[in-house]
Design a protein around this motif. Structure first.
Motif, mmCIF file in Angstrom:
data_model
loop_
_atom_site.group_PDB
_atom_site.id
_atom_site.type_symbol
_atom_site.label_atom_id
_atom_site.label_comp_id
_atom_site.label_asym_id
_atom_site.label_seq_id
_atom_site.Cartn_x
_atom_site.Cartn_y
_atom_site.Cartn_z
ATOM 1 N N UNK A 191 0.170 67.197 71.546
ATOM 2 C CA UNK A 191 0.707 66.977 70.203
ATOM 3 C C UNK A 191 2.045 66.272 70.206
ATOM 4 N N UNK A 192 2.878 66.542 71.252
ATOM 5 C CA UNK A 192 4.204 65.925 71.312
ATOM 6 C C UNK A 192 4.212 64.579 72.023
ATOM 7 N N UNK A 193 3.047 64.146 72.506
ATOM 8 C CA UNK A 193 3.010 62.873 73.222
ATOM 9 C C UNK A 193 3.495 61.712 72.365
ATOM 10 N N UNK A 194 3.124 61.629 71.072
ATOM 11 C CA UNK A 194 3.664 60.525 70.265
ATOM 12 C C UNK A 194 5.185 60.555 70.156
ATOM 13 N N UNK A 195 5.784 61.782 70.076
ATOM 14 C CA UNK A 195 7.241 61.865 70.025
ATOM 15 C C UNK A 195 7.835 61.378 71.344
ATOM 16 N N UNK A 196 7.172 61.714 72.459
ATOM 17 C CA UNK A 196 7.632 61.204 73.750
ATOM 18 C C UNK A 196 7.535 59.686 73.793
ATOM 19 N N UNK A 197 6.503 59.128 73.145
ATOM 20 C CA UNK A 197 6.367 57.668 73.108
ATOM 21 C C UNK A 197 7.525 57.042 72.343
ATOM 22 N N UNK A 198 7.949 57.702 71.260
ATOM 23 C CA UNK A 198 9.106 57.196 70.512
ATOM 24 C C UNK A 198 10.356 57.249 71.386
ATOM 25 N N UNK A 199 10.535 58.360 72.100
ATOM 26 C CA UNK A 199 11.703 58.498 72.978
ATOM 27 C C UNK A 199 11.689 57.439 74.078
ATOM 28 N N UNK A 212 12.267 46.327 69.639
ATOM 29 C CA UNK A 212 11.766 47.151 68.553
ATOM 30 C C UNK A 212 10.806 48.189 69.123
ATOM 31 N N UNK A 213 10.511 49.204 68.323
ATOM 32 C CA UNK A 213 9.501 50.181 68.696
ATOM 33 C C UNK A 213 8.129 49.591 68.422
ATOM 34 N N UNK A 214 7.296 49.554 69.427
ATOM 35 C CA UNK A 214 5.954 48.991 69.269
ATOM 36 C C UNK A 214 4.926 49.986 69.791
ATOM 37 N N UNK A 215 3.697 49.820 69.347
ATOM 38 C CA UNK A 215 2.612 50.682 69.793
ATOM 39 C C UNK A 215 1.949 51.388 68.626
ATOM 40 N N UNK A 216 0.901 52.125 68.950
ATOM 41 C CA UNK A 216 0.157 52.879 67.927
ATOM 42 C C UNK A 216 0.750 54.282 67.808
ATOM 43 N N UNK A 217 1.248 54.593 66.625
ATOM 44 C CA UNK A 217 1.856 55.907 66.373
ATOM 45 C C UNK A 217 1.040 56.638 65.303
ATOM 46 N N UNK A 218 0.991 57.968 65.363
ATOM 47 C CA UNK A 218 0.262 58.718 64.330
ATOM 48 C C UNK A 218 0.894 58.553 62.960
ATOM 49 N N UNK A 219 0.133 58.883 61.953
ATOM 50 C CA UNK A 219 0.548 58.683 60.559
ATOM 51 C C UNK A 219 1.866 59.395 60.260
ATOM 52 N N UNK A 220 2.064 60.586 60.849
ATOM 53 C CA UNK A 220 3.264 61.359 60.545
ATOM 54 C C UNK A 220 4.540 60.700 61.066
ATOM 55 N N UNK A 221 4.432 59.843 62.086
ATOM 56 C CA UNK A 221 5.617 59.225 62.681
ATOM 57 C C UNK A 221 5.816 57.771 62.260
ATOM 58 N N UNK A 222 4.878 57.213 61.518
ATOM 59 C CA UNK A 222 4.992 55.796 61.176
ATOM 60 C C UNK A 222 6.206 55.515 60.309
ATOM 61 N N UNK A 223 6.533 56.444 59.420
ATOM 62 C CA UNK A 223 7.719 56.252 58.582
ATOM 63 C C UNK A 223 8.992 56.244 59.406
ATOM 64 N N UNK A 224 9.074 57.155 60.374
ATOM 65 C CA UNK A 224 10.263 57.200 61.238
ATOM 66 C C UNK A 224 10.363 55.938 62.070
#
Length: 448
Positions: A191-199, A212-224
């Motif tokens: 579940x935290x893997x997308x947050x690790x991807x942002x980091x 820039x931040x690139x890649x496929x992120x889940x819907x909950x993190x797209x706004x961030x």
């Protein structure tokens, strides 16, 4: 207060799993006990039915039990299973051999004929008995008569079985707890893997490997992610605009200063040398400041905003090749001993600007040779640039060597170039030491 999301989740998981399994254990033991008691009730009811079916009456109306119940526990003294038959009309009583000399103190209360009554009574040797009793009306020789038939079992059977069951399920509950916690950790990691991807993306941006931040992120993190990218774009635009304005200002001042220098020369030709010298001096100072600010506008605002890391040998090679083509550089002996592949956390253009100013100063003051050497101290690359010139003024050198002091524009002999070196060192947090060489000359040491 715990700052780690993983730590908080693990703590909540441990507490919730422990509470859930504790409640599950209580429920399971309760269900087991209830089912065991139900089975015992059925067993006691069956014994009462068997005993009642075997009851007989003598010709004088006395109770007889020609066939004893087949359960061996009825024959063992205090064996834990008992029966007792009471004839209230004739005050007669029959009981199992297991009761020996003990009589069950059946309560003297009103009971409906045929119904099973369940209660707890004290038994032999201080035991606690589970008792079932039924009042049955029989057709005796002297008329219809109500007989009380009771069967009892030691309550310790239930307590012992409940205790054994509770101990038996402990290993399985522990194994289930380990499985649930491991599953929670796996869920958390996934579940935290997308947050690790942002980091990781932010680390790449900080290391100037991405913008820039690139890649496929889940819907909950797209706004961030979108907000971070907008912030990065806005920051980049502001930096570019600030640099452009500084460059425009510097270029805008260069033309008037050139005109001022030409006017000073015109005055000198007219014989007004005092005014001409003053104007020429002021124009030169202002040009130096303009060049200084123009160069500073090209320096990265911070180490995190550098375009990439620099290769020390490659950057040094660019500067040395250029200086060797100058009249002074051609006459000098260059001794370069810098290992290839040393990466330093400085923007390549900023590193070239810094090395260019230091080496230009060395070329200016050197008599015959310049030495450039690389080394490693405490895991950090160190570059040393040394010339055989006259060295620095002792008073200025003491100022340079003070702890925390950088090369200063006002220090005698440093010039505007070394002030730029100071600015670049401040941006990247580099340690610069300047000292006179005992055999004659000047040495600058840069620790990256």
């Amino acid at each position: 207060m715990m700052q780690s999301i993983r730590g908080r989740f693990l703590l909540v998981s441990l507490v919730s799993v422990a509470l859930a399994l504790a409640m599950a254990s209580v429920v399971l033991v309760s269900l087991f006990t209830r089912n065991l008691e139900t089975r015992i009730d059925h067993e006691l009811t069956g014994h009462i039915d068997n005993i009642a079916g075997a009851l007989r009456f003598a010709a004088d109306g006395a109770l007889l039990l020609p066939e004893r119940p087949v359960d061996r526990r009825f024959e063992e003294a205090y064996g834990g299973l008992y029966w007792q038959v009471e004839d209230d009309a004739r005050k007669g009583e029959l009981r199992s051999a297991s009761l020996w000399d003990y009589s069950l103190p059946l309560p003297d209360d009103e009971q409906e004929t045929g119904n099973i009554h369940r209660y707890r009574l004290p038994g032999p040797e201080g035991t606690d008995l589970i008792v079932q009793e039924r009042k049955i009306v029989f057709a005796a020789p002297d008329g219809r008569r109500a007989i009380r038939v009771a069967a009892a079992i030691d309550g310790a059977v239930v307590a012992d079985a409940r205790r054994a069951f509770a101990f038996d399920i402990i290993p399985y509950m522990v194994a289930l707890a380990v499985f649930l916690i491991a599953a929670s950790l796996a869920q958390l990691t996934y579940g935290l893997r997308p947050i690790s991807s942002v980091s990781e993306g932010l680390d790449r941006i900080r290391e100037r490997k991405a913008e820039r931040l690139t890649g496929a992120f889940p819907r909950e993190l797209r706004g961030v992610v979108a907000a971070v990218n907008q912030l990065l774009d806005a920051q980049s635009r502001l930096i570019d605009k600030a640099k452009a304005r500084a460059a425009d200002l510097a270029h805008g001042l260069k033309t008037p200063l050139t005109v001022l220098s030409n006017d000073a020369e015109t005055l000198r030709q007219r014989g007004e040398t005092e005014i001409a010298d003053e104007l020429s001096h002021l124009a030169g100072v202002m040009k130096a400041h303009v060049e200084h600010e123009l160069t500073r506008s090209r320096i990265a605002a911070s180490a995190e905003l550098r375009k990439s890391d620099a290769d020390l040998a490659a950057s040094l090679g660019v500067i040395v090749r250029t200086l060797k083509r100058t009249p002074r550089g051609e006459a000098l002996d260059w001794n370069i001993a810098v290992a290839p592949g040393i990466a330093v956390g400085v923007d390549p253009l900023d590193l070239q600007e810094m090395l260019g100013n230091i080496l230009d100063n060395a070329v200016k003051w050197s008599r015959s040779r310049i030495r450039v050497m690389s080394a490693s101290r405490d895991g950090r690359p160190v570059l040393t640039i040394e010339d055989d010139g006259p060295g620095a003024d002792p008073a200025g050198l003491r100022t340079i060597m003070q702890r925390g002091t950088r090369l200063d524009l006002k220090t005698p002999g440093t010039g505007i170039g070394l002030a730029i070196v100071r600015d670049i060192a401040d941006v990247y947090g580099l340690d610069i030491e300047a000292e006179n060489v005992a055999a004659g000359g000047f040495r600058v040491t840069i620790r990256f």
